[in-house]
Motif scaffolding. Structure first.
Motif, PDB file in Angstrom:
ATOM      1  N   GLY A  61       0.793  -1.053  -0.046  1.00  0.00           N
ATOM      2  CA  GLY A  61       0.046  -0.056   0.042  1.00  0.00           C
ATOM      3  C   GLY A  61       1.134   1.325  -0.087  1.00  0.00           C
ATOM      4  O   GLY A  61       0.713   2.215  -0.795  1.00  0.00           O
ATOM      5  N   ASN A  62       1.904   1.323   0.674  1.00  0.00           N
ATOM      6  CA  ASN A  62       2.738   2.533   0.734  1.00  0.00           C
ATOM      7  C   ASN A  62       3.500   2.622  -0.465  1.00  0.00           C
ATOM      8  O   ASN A  62       3.578   3.732  -0.997  1.00  0.00           O
ATOM      9  N   GLN A  63       3.762   1.466  -1.038  1.00  0.00           N
ATOM     10  CA  GLN A  63       4.716   1.818  -2.340  1.00  0.00           C
ATOM     11  C   GLN A  63       3.838   2.065  -3.409  1.00  0.00           C
ATOM     12  O   GLN A  63       4.392   3.043  -4.397  1.00  0.00           O
ATOM     13  N   ILE A  64       2.342   1.622  -3.515  1.00  0.00           N
ATOM     14  CA  ILE A  64       1.825   2.002  -4.520  1.00  0.00           C
ATOM     15  C   ILE A  64       1.279   3.634  -4.298  1.00  0.00           C
ATOM     16  O   ILE A  64       1.083   4.501  -5.583  1.00  0.00           O
ATOM     17  N   ALA A  65       1.133   4.136  -3.124  1.00  0.00           N
ATOM     18  CA  ALA A  65       1.056   5.539  -2.874  1.00  0.00           C
ATOM     19  C   ALA A  65       2.165   6.443  -3.313  1.00  0.00           C
ATOM     20  O   ALA A  65       2.035   7.083  -4.040  1.00  0.00           O
ATOM     21  N   VAL A  66       3.212   5.775  -3.250  1.00  0.00           N
ATOM     22  CA  VAL A  66       4.620   6.606  -3.445  1.00  0.00           C
ATOM     23  C   VAL A  66       4.553   6.513  -4.909  1.00  0.00           C
ATOM     24  O   VAL A  66       5.007   7.766  -5.836  1.00  0.00           O
ATOM     25  N   CYS A  70       4.188  10.254  -7.029  1.00  0.00           N
ATOM     26  CA  CYS A  70       5.752  10.708  -7.574  1.00  0.00           C
ATOM     27  C   CYS A  70       6.168  10.283  -8.913  1.00  0.00           C
ATOM     28  O   CYS A  70       5.564   9.330  -9.546  1.00  0.00           O
ATOM     29  N   GLN A  71       7.146  11.119  -9.412  1.00  0.00           N
ATOM     30  CA  GLN A  71       7.689  10.867 -10.697  1.00  0.00           C
ATOM     31  C   GLN A  71       9.052  10.307 -10.270  1.00  0.00           C
ATOM     32  O   GLN A  71       9.604  10.992  -9.353  1.00  0.00           O
ATOM     33  N   PRO A  72       9.916   9.474 -10.958  1.00  0.00           N
ATOM     34  CA  PRO A  72      11.137   9.238 -10.834  1.00  0.00           C
ATOM     35  C   PRO A  72      11.979  10.622 -10.759  1.00  0.00           C
ATOM     36  O   PRO A  72      11.806  11.623 -11.651  1.00  0.00           O
ATOM     37  N   GLY A  73      13.004  10.526  -9.977  1.00  0.00           N
ATOM     38  CA  GLY A  73      13.989  11.830  -9.707  1.00  0.00           C
ATOM     39  C   GLY A  73      13.144  12.657  -8.703  1.00  0.00           C
ATOM     40  O   GLY A  73      14.018  13.520  -8.266  1.00  0.00           O
ATOM     41  N   ASN A  74      12.049  12.393  -8.285  1.00  0.00           N
ATOM     42  CA  ASN A  74      11.533  13.033  -6.893  1.00  0.00           C
ATOM     43  C   ASN A  74      12.307  12.788  -5.779  1.00  0.00           C
ATOM     44  O   ASN A  74      12.846  11.939  -5.508  1.00  0.00           O
ATOM     45  N   ILE A  92      10.898   2.305  -2.384  1.00  0.00           N
ATOM     46  CA  ILE A  92      10.728   3.460  -2.899  1.00  0.00           C
ATOM     47  C   ILE A  92      11.693   4.016  -3.885  1.00  0.00           C
ATOM     48  O   ILE A  92      11.362   4.657  -4.930  1.00  0.00           O
ATOM     49  N   SER A  93      13.013   3.704  -3.799  1.00  0.00           N
ATOM     50  CA  SER A  93      14.119   3.832  -4.910  1.00  0.00           C
ATOM     51  C   SER A  93      14.089   2.800  -5.901  1.00  0.00           C
ATOM     52  O   SER A  93      14.127   3.066  -7.074  1.00  0.00           O
ATOM     53  N   ALA A  94      13.800   1.450  -5.395  1.00  0.00           N
ATOM     54  CA  ALA A  94      13.876   0.575  -6.472  1.00  0.00           C
ATOM     55  C   ALA A  94      12.789   0.603  -7.569  1.00  0.00           C
ATOM     56  O   ALA A  94      13.008   0.182  -8.734  1.00  0.00           O
ATOM     57  N   PHE A  95      11.596   0.870  -7.012  1.00  0.00           N
ATOM     58  CA  PHE A  95      10.591   1.024  -7.777  1.00  0.00           C
ATOM     59  C   PHE A  95       9.971   2.209  -8.255  1.00  0.00           C
ATOM     60  O   PHE A  95       9.852   2.553  -9.655  1.00  0.00           O
ATOM     61  N   ALA A  96      10.065   3.033  -7.569  1.00  0.00           N
ATOM     62  CA  ALA A  96       9.525   4.561  -7.760  1.00  0.00           C
ATOM     63  C   ALA A  96      10.712   5.361  -8.334  1.00  0.00           C
ATOM     64  O   ALA A  96      10.314   6.611  -8.775  1.00  0.00           O
ATOM     65  N   LEU A 226       2.183  -4.195  -9.875  1.00  0.00           N
ATOM     66  CA  LEU A 226       2.999  -4.833  -8.900  1.00  0.00           C
ATOM     67  C   LEU A 226       2.548  -6.269  -8.763  1.00  0.00           C
ATOM     68  O   LEU A 226       3.040  -6.857  -7.700  1.00  0.00           O
ATOM     69  N   GLY A 227       1.318  -6.904  -9.635  1.00  0.00           N
ATOM     70  CA  GLY A 227       0.992  -8.197  -9.167  1.00  0.00           C
ATOM     71  C   GLY A 227       0.158  -8.321  -8.049  1.00  0.00           C
ATOM     72  O   GLY A 227      -0.147  -9.370  -7.795  1.00  0.00           O
TER      73      GLY A 227
END
Length: 341
Positions: A61-66, A70-74, A92-96, A226-227
């Motif tokens: 849930g947290n990762q989907i929110a981020v 956000c956009q990459p580089g945020n 947050i870094s690996a996915f977003a 994310l499956g």
């Protein structure tokens, strides 16, 4: 075993098992599971948001929110001991593709002035601040509650800079039980919120993200990427409905048990309580016993007690639905003997 490791070890209630067995189901990816739809509607209403999304875990849930905010580089602003930063595998870094901007907090609360100063100015050298993340209750701070007034102040700062706020509310119902403030009032000072249906609420699986209708539609696509798109998910959503309908009020009992546990442990020579026990987490420093944490945990396990390591001298105890007052009395008597042996 008397298990204080976490409130994640709770077993589903008989009502949850029955609800799962009897759940009306359909394909949730098509939006056709009536039990999931009912759970999402109930959660959105409870949290005071337009819409909600059932996800497999608090971390998802947290990762989907981020990912949705956000956009990459945020860059995202969060407290230095936040669960999203410490315990979610750098997702947050690996996915977003975003970087964390951590701020030291007091009892899990970042100083509002520090947050305001951390929001990036427009400059070609800087990343854009994409999100501010709060955590309530704050796990690493020993279940500390972020007050409604504090959340309101942070939300005001965020709005003035047009930065959204996401709340990791894995234990938000504990904050509500401790403060007497409904979860919807806490959620009002966020753009999005994640709550766990497991942990203290006792469901076997699942969390909720809630926010605007537009946000949740975008989040639904990220869940699929994310499956996390499930089929006849009503079987696991039904216990979540029971959790929201039957398990929120009883959290006060967990808090009372935690205070009792802290009181009894504090009376054992060499043990001190590190946190102000507001909810269901007790942090115990055992340095005064001259024992090693891992060795002491092994001794406790041999005595039929489980707890968790939370630092070189700190053991974390968490009360929950599976821990009774009698369990606390038995456990502390055994710990007393271990210290004296």
């Amino acid at each position: 075993m008397i298990d204080f490791r976490s409130d994640t070890v709770t077993k589903p209630t008989e009502a949850m098992r029955k609800a799962s067995y009897e759940a009306e189901v359909g394909d949730d990816v098509y939006g056709e599971d009536p039990t999931v739809n009912k759970l999402e509607d109930k959660a959105a209403d409870t949290l005071g948001k337009e819409a909600a999304l059932f996800v497999t875990s608090g971390t998802q849930g947290n990762q989907i929110a981020v990912l949705t905010h956000c956009q990459p580089g945020n860059e995202i602003i969060l407290e230095e001991n936040a669960h999203i930063f410490l315990y979610e595998g750098a997702a947050i870094s690996a996915f977003a593709g975003v970087q964390p901007r951590t701020i030291a907090g007091e009892k899990g609360a970042m100083n509002p002035g520090d947050i305001k100063a951390a929001i990036r100015a427009e400059d070609v050298h800087f990343p854009e601040t994409g999100l501010i993340c709060l955590e309530n209750t704050h796990n690493k701070a020993g279940g500390a509650v972020l007050s409604l007034e504090y959340m309101k102040e942070i939300y005001s700062i965020a709005q003035s800079s047009q930065v959204p706020v996401h709340l990791d509310g894995a234990r938000l119902f504990n904050a509500a039980a401790a403060s007497g403030v409904p979860v919807s009032e806490f959620a009002a000072y966020t753009d999005t919120v994640q709550i766990c249906l497991s942990k203290g609420l006792g469901a076997p699986v699942g969390s909720i993200i809630a926010g605007s209708r537009e946000f949740i539609e975008q989040a639904r696509k990220w869940r699929k990427r994310l499956g996390g798109g499930l089929r006849q998910a009503g079987i696991v959503a039904a216990p979540g409905l029971v959790a929201l309908e039957e398990m929120t009020e009883r959290l006060v009992e967990d808090h009372e048990h935690a205070k009792l546990l802290a009181e009894r442990l504090a009376n054992i020579e060499g043990m001190t309580i590190e946190n102000e026990v507001e909810t269901n987490i007790v942090l115990v420093n055992i340095k005064g016993t001259n024992a090693n944490v891992e060795t002491f945990l092994d001794s406790m396990k041999s005595a039929g007690i489980l707890a968790g390591s939370f630092g070189p001298y700190t053991i974390r105890f968490v009360t929950h639905y599976g821990v009774t007052k009698k369990d606390i009395e038995t456990a502390t008597e055994k710990i007393q003997k271990l210290v004296q042996s």
